[in-house]
Structures are given as C-alpha cells and as structure tokens.
Design a protein around this motif. Structure first.
Motif, short mmCIF file in Angstrom:
data_model
loop_
_atom_site.label_atom_id
_atom_site.label_comp_id
_atom_site.label_asym_id
_atom_site.label_seq_id
_atom_site.Cartn_x
_atom_site.Cartn_y
_atom_site.Cartn_z
N GLY A 84 0.90 -1.22 0.08
CA GLY A 84 -0.05 0.03 0.08
C GLY A 84 0.96 1.31 0.09
O GLY A 84 1.95 1.27 0.33
N GLN A 85 0.23 2.12 -0.37
CA GLN A 85 1.29 3.65 -0.39
C GLN A 85 0.78 4.33 1.15
O GLN A 85 0.16 4.98 1.02
CB GLN A 85 0.44 4.51 -1.48
CG GLN A 85 0.59 3.81 -3.02
CD GLN A 85 2.02 3.68 -3.18
OE1 GLN A 85 2.91 4.43 -3.16
NE2 GLN A 85 2.27 2.37 -3.82
N PHE A 86 1.67 3.99 1.71
CA PHE A 86 1.86 4.65 3.16
C PHE A 86 3.09 5.31 3.33
O PHE A 86 4.27 5.31 2.76
CB PHE A 86 1.59 3.53 4.15
CG PHE A 86 0.11 2.92 4.12
CD1 PHE A 86 -0.66 3.34 4.75
CD2 PHE A 86 0.23 1.69 3.66
CE1 PHE A 86 -1.90 2.72 4.73
CE2 PHE A 86 -1.00 0.72 3.68
CZ PHE A 86 -1.99 1.30 3.98
N PRO A 87 3.10 6.42 4.03
CA PRO A 87 4.45 6.99 4.43
C PRO A 87 5.26 6.06 5.49
O PRO A 87 4.60 5.03 5.95
CB PRO A 87 3.86 8.37 5.10
CG PRO A 87 2.41 7.99 5.62
CD PRO A 87 1.97 7.09 4.64
N PRO A 88 6.35 6.66 5.71
CA PRO A 88 7.24 5.75 6.58
C PRO A 88 6.65 5.85 8.05
O PRO A 88 5.97 6.79 8.48
CB PRO A 88 8.70 6.21 6.54
CG PRO A 88 8.60 7.11 5.08
CD PRO A 88 7.13 7.57 5.14
N ALA A 89 6.94 4.64 8.84
CA ALA A 89 6.47 4.76 10.22
C ALA A 89 7.50 5.90 10.91
O ALA A 89 8.36 6.21 10.49
CB ALA A 89 6.99 3.43 10.96
N LYS A 90 6.61 6.40 11.92
CA LYS A 90 7.18 7.50 12.74
C LYS A 90 7.00 7.46 14.37
O LYS A 90 5.98 6.78 14.59
CB LYS A 90 6.35 8.83 12.44
CG LYS A 90 7.00 10.22 12.95
CD LYS A 90 6.19 11.44 12.13
CE LYS A 90 6.59 12.63 12.67
NZ LYS A 90 5.72 13.79 12.26
N PHE A 91 7.98 7.70 15.10
CA PHE A 91 7.99 7.48 16.50
C PHE A 91 8.29 8.95 17.02
O PHE A 91 9.52 9.56 16.54
CB PHE A 91 8.99 6.54 16.75
CG PHE A 91 8.86 5.20 16.36
CD1 PHE A 91 8.33 4.35 16.91
CD2 PHE A 91 9.15 4.94 14.75
CE1 PHE A 91 8.05 3.01 16.48
CE2 PHE A 91 9.23 3.76 14.44
CZ PHE A 91 8.77 2.78 15.28
N VAL A 92 7.55 9.61 17.78
CA VAL A 92 7.62 11.05 18.00
C VAL A 92 7.72 11.10 19.61
O VAL A 92 6.88 10.42 20.26
CB VAL A 92 6.62 11.90 17.66
CG1 VAL A 92 6.76 12.08 16.06
CG2 VAL A 92 5.17 11.63 17.85
N PHE A 93 8.13 12.14 20.16
CA PHE A 93 8.51 12.39 21.47
C PHE A 93 9.45 11.53 22.22
O PHE A 93 9.62 10.61 22.15
CB PHE A 93 7.06 12.46 22.44
CG PHE A 93 6.29 13.43 22.09
CD1 PHE A 93 6.48 14.72 22.31
CD2 PHE A 93 5.07 13.13 21.32
CE1 PHE A 93 5.36 15.47 21.95
CE2 PHE A 93 3.97 13.94 20.97
CZ PHE A 93 4.39 15.20 21.41
N ALA A 94 10.70 12.29 22.66
CA ALA A 94 11.86 11.71 23.20
C ALA A 94 12.00 12.20 24.51
O ALA A 94 13.05 12.87 24.84
CB ALA A 94 12.83 11.63 22.15
N GLU A 95 11.03 12.45 25.33
CA GLU A 95 11.31 13.42 26.61
C GLU A 95 11.82 12.24 27.70
O GLU A 95 11.23 11.63 28.34
CB GLU A 95 10.01 13.83 27.01
CG GLU A 95 9.64 14.73 25.93
CD GLU A 95 7.85 15.26 26.05
OE1 GLU A 95 7.32 16.28 25.49
OE2 GLU A 95 7.37 14.73 27.11
N GLU A 96 13.20 12.00 27.56
CA GLU A 96 13.85 11.01 28.56
C GLU A 96 13.85 11.61 29.72
O GLU A 96 15.14 11.56 30.28
CB GLU A 96 14.94 10.51 27.73
CG GLU A 96 14.77 9.85 26.42
CD GLU A 96 15.78 9.14 25.71
OE1 GLU A 96 16.16 7.86 26.25
OE2 GLU A 96 16.41 9.71 24.82
N PHE A 97 13.11 11.83 30.54
CA PHE A 97 13.11 12.49 31.90
C PHE A 97 11.67 12.08 32.67
O PHE A 97 11.02 11.47 31.99
CB PHE A 97 13.25 13.94 31.98
CG PHE A 97 12.31 14.60 31.11
CD1 PHE A 97 10.98 15.02 31.74
CD2 PHE A 97 12.73 15.08 29.96
CE1 PHE A 97 9.94 15.57 30.95
CE2 PHE A 97 11.42 15.85 29.18
CZ PHE A 97 10.27 16.15 29.77
N PRO A 98 11.68 11.69 34.09
CA PRO A 98 10.72 11.31 34.75
C PRO A 98 9.32 12.05 34.40
O PRO A 98 9.39 13.16 34.19
CB PRO A 98 11.03 11.45 36.18
CG PRO A 98 12.62 11.61 36.18
CD PRO A 98 12.94 12.18 34.80
N GLY A 99 8.35 11.40 33.88
CA GLY A 99 7.05 11.86 33.66
C GLY A 99 7.15 12.40 32.30
O GLY A 99 6.00 12.64 31.70
N GLY A 100 8.02 12.15 31.38
CA GLY A 100 8.05 12.43 29.91
C GLY A 100 7.60 11.58 29.13
O GLY A 100 7.31 10.47 29.36
#
Length: 406
Positions: free
Chosen positions: A289-305
């Motif tokens: 199928g014609q889909f965009p690439p997979a995406k992973f967002v938010f990299a808040e690497e702190f407690p509660g992030g």
C-alpha cells in the motif's frame, strides 16, 4: 515448470478463526504486519518458477480477490503467465463446493482449456516455505502418479491430519485420515508422517479419479477419498518436506485457531524467530500500500516525559507511535498509538487508533477499530468476555470495525 497448472484451494470458511473471518476468507486474514496468509503459498509458487496459477475462491471472497488483483499482477500473459481467482461456476451442479476434490472437479473445464501435464493442488491457508520444483523432480525420479507433501509431526498432535505409512522407497502403503490413534514412524515413535495437503498429480490420473469420486457417495475430499482410493492401484509417493526456511526445526503452520494465530505472530518478533521474514534468498511478496514511513515521536527522556518507542516489535508503514510504548507486538499499516498508551504482546491491524493512556495486553485488534482513551484490554478477562471474544488462553479479540464506547 510450464507444464504444471497450480490450483490453490482458498475457499475455506476458517470458522475457528472467527471473528477474524467474519468478513474475509481465512487465506485473506492479515499476518505478520503486512502480509495475508495466502501470500506465503503464492510466494512459494513464484520462487519455485510456477507461473500458471488459479485460486479457487468461495466464501466471503471479496477481500481475497481484491488482494490478488492488487498485489499479484506481476505475471505476463504475453508469455503464457497468469494468475486469477475463480469463484464457483456451477457448471456441473448447483451446489457449492462439497469438498476439496469437488472444488477441482467442478472447475475441470479450466484444466481442459490449459492442457497441463501435471496439476499441483495447494492449500491457501498455511504458512511455510517450500520449493515445489523439487517435489516435481521427485515425481519424475519415482515415476509417481501422485506425490503427497509430507512432514514429520509430533504424534500427539497428528490426529488432525492424514497420517501415512511408507515403505523404504517412500511409496505410501497406508493412509489414515485424522485417526484417533495415529501410527508412529518406525524410525521415531514420537512422530508421525503427516500430509501437508499438497498434491502433485499427473493430469490424466487425477481426472480419472475425480470422475470416479463424483459418482460415489463420498465427502469428495482429497485426503479422505481420492488419495486412499489410489493406494495399491497407483504409484502414490510421499515427498518429505524440505524447508526453505532453513532453520533447525522445519516450519509449517496451519494457524487454524486464534491462539495458534497469535502465537505464530508473536514468534515473528522474537530475537531469533522460527520463521524468517527477512530471507532475501526466499522473499515473501505482497501488496504494498502507498503509506508514508513509520514515525516515532516525543523523546522526553526524563521522569514523567513522553517517549514514543517500539521494542521487539514489527511496525509497518504509516504507523505513528506518539509518546506511547509498543512492545512484543505486530502493527499493520497506518496504526496510531497515542500519548502514554502501552501495547504489549498484541496484534494490531490496519487503521486502528489507540487512545491516550490505554493499556492493551495479549490482544488481537482487527481493522478500523478506535480504542477510546484510558481503555484497558487484556487486564480483566471477565469484563473483556462481556464485550469481546476471549480465547481459552486469554487472548482478547476485537472484531473488524467494532465500535467501542469511551
């Protein structure tokens, strides 16, 4: 291989996979994130050099027929190649297919039209890698009338298959269809030699036995009727499955139940899966199928992030993991997992959206489902049983397009 006509039986209801088969035939059920179950049989055909393929469809065939037209239009009719799906024609009777042999018998007109020397009968709902060219060579070497694909299977699990006894030359001397007490192999009392539902016939021999079977009061099934009737009077041989998956243990799966289906998908995300999807030597193709690439967002690497992350998982094109955690799971195309949701050991099919703060565990979620925020699935099975299908092992299954209340 141009003298072989391949007929794939793809009309089964797949009732034990319900609700995944509520709107589609079993061969059309998604598997491994981007594939359909039938893609594995069709890829075996392509990789074996088979280019004359007919898919016999019947129940709820729209999804399967569309998939074949979209994803398998790689054949060139100008050089005699073809693949097409064929629904029941009712040329011989007004009945639906009464069995696997009857499905071929009712469509014998296409065999007469193509005039092949051999007919290869395959099931469209098994997952495995096999070079059918080697099976054809075995038929030539043994001068067989029919060769049956065979696999050594644990004795305790062999009652669901045709069980064979063979002599030293691999000629079949006895056949028991789904016996209560399977006969073990002389060389290994813990295993039986079982039929894979793969048959390579000389065309003239197949025609003769289909005609005879049509006149009998039988189940019109290859395993129950055709093959047993040939033993003794014909040269019927067993071809021991040679696995192109090239692992220590041969891989052949029916995935006929929801639990077996879930387990087979979970194997794919292990570090060293039993079934290798990434083998360039034996590629598995499908509709892309014609889909965009997979995406992973938010990299808040702190407690509660928020942290968008997927571990030990298959994530297909078009997916967005937005501040959520996906682990040991298989995601089909265009899945969105929203903030602080957690998905563990689950199969998520195309166009599913999982709301914020959801917790999903050991679930199969079919296409087009929107999971409302803060929903928990797989943590309270008694509550889940009131709304969804829950298997004996505790896998929660949500039907295609099901509407969930927030």
């Amino acid at each position: 291989m141009k003298n072989i006509l391949t007929m794939i039986l793809a009309g089964g209801r797949g009732e034990r996979l319900h609700p995944l088969t509520a709107d589609r035939a079993k061969p059309a059920v998604p598997f491994g994130g981007k594939y359909r179950i039938i893609d594995f049989t069709l890829s075996n055909c392509i990789n074996s050099g088979l280019r004359n393929i007919i898919v016999l469809i019947q129940y709820k065939s729209h999804s399967l027929d569309r998939h074949i037209r979209r994803g398998w239009n790689v054949f060139n009719p100008e050089v005699g190649e073809y693949i097409f799906s064929l629904p029941p024609q009712q040329r011989i009777s007004q009945d639906w297919y009464r069995g696997t042999a009857d499905a071929v018998y009712q469509n014998w007109f296409i065999v007469e039209d193509k005039q092949p020397e051999y007919v290869l009968i395959l099931a469209g709902d098994h997952i495995y890698k096999m070079n059918y060219r080697e099976m054809y060579s075995f038929l030539q070497q043994t001068q067989s009338d029919v060769v049956v694909g065979a696999i050594e299977y644990p004795l305790a699990e062999s009652s669901n298959f045709g069980v064979m006894t063979v002599d030293s030359s691999s000629r079949i001397t006895r056949w028991d269809e789904k016996p209560a007490q399977p006969t073990s192999m002389p060389s290994d009392p813990t295993r039986a030699l079982c039929s894979m539902g793969i048959y390579l016939f000389r065309t003239s021999v197949l025609h003769e036995h289909l005609l005879a079977d049509a006149e009998r009061d039988s189940t019109h099934d290859f395993g129950k009727d055709i093959i047993p009737s040939m033993i003794g009077s014909r040269r019927v041989f067993a071809y021991n499955f040679r696995d192109e998956n090239r692992k220590a243990v041969k891989y052949w799966r029916d995935v006929g139940t929801l639990d077996a289906y879930w387990e087979a998908n979970m194997d794919l995300v292990s570090v060293d899966p039993l079934f290798n999807l990434y083998d360039q030597y034996w590629p598995i193709r499908t509709y892309q199928g014609q889909f965009p690439p997979a995406k992973f967002v938010f990299a808040e690497e702190f407690p509660g992030g928020r942290l968008g992350i997927a571990l030990d998982s298959i994530v297909s094109s078009g997916c967005i993991i937005s501040g959520a955690r996906v682990q040991n799971s298989v995601l089909s195309a265009s899945v969105r997992v929203n903030d602080r949701a957690v998905v563990i050991q689950s199969i998520i099919m195309e166009n599913v959206e999982i709301g914020e703060h959801c917790r999903i565990r050991r679930a199969i979620i079919d296409k087009g489902v929107a999971i409302p925020l803060k929903t928990e699935i797989g943590y309270d099975l008694e509550a889940d049983r009131k709304r969804f299908t829950v298997t004996d092992s505790g896998i929660v299954v949500i039907s295609k397009g099901e509407k969930l209340n927030g």
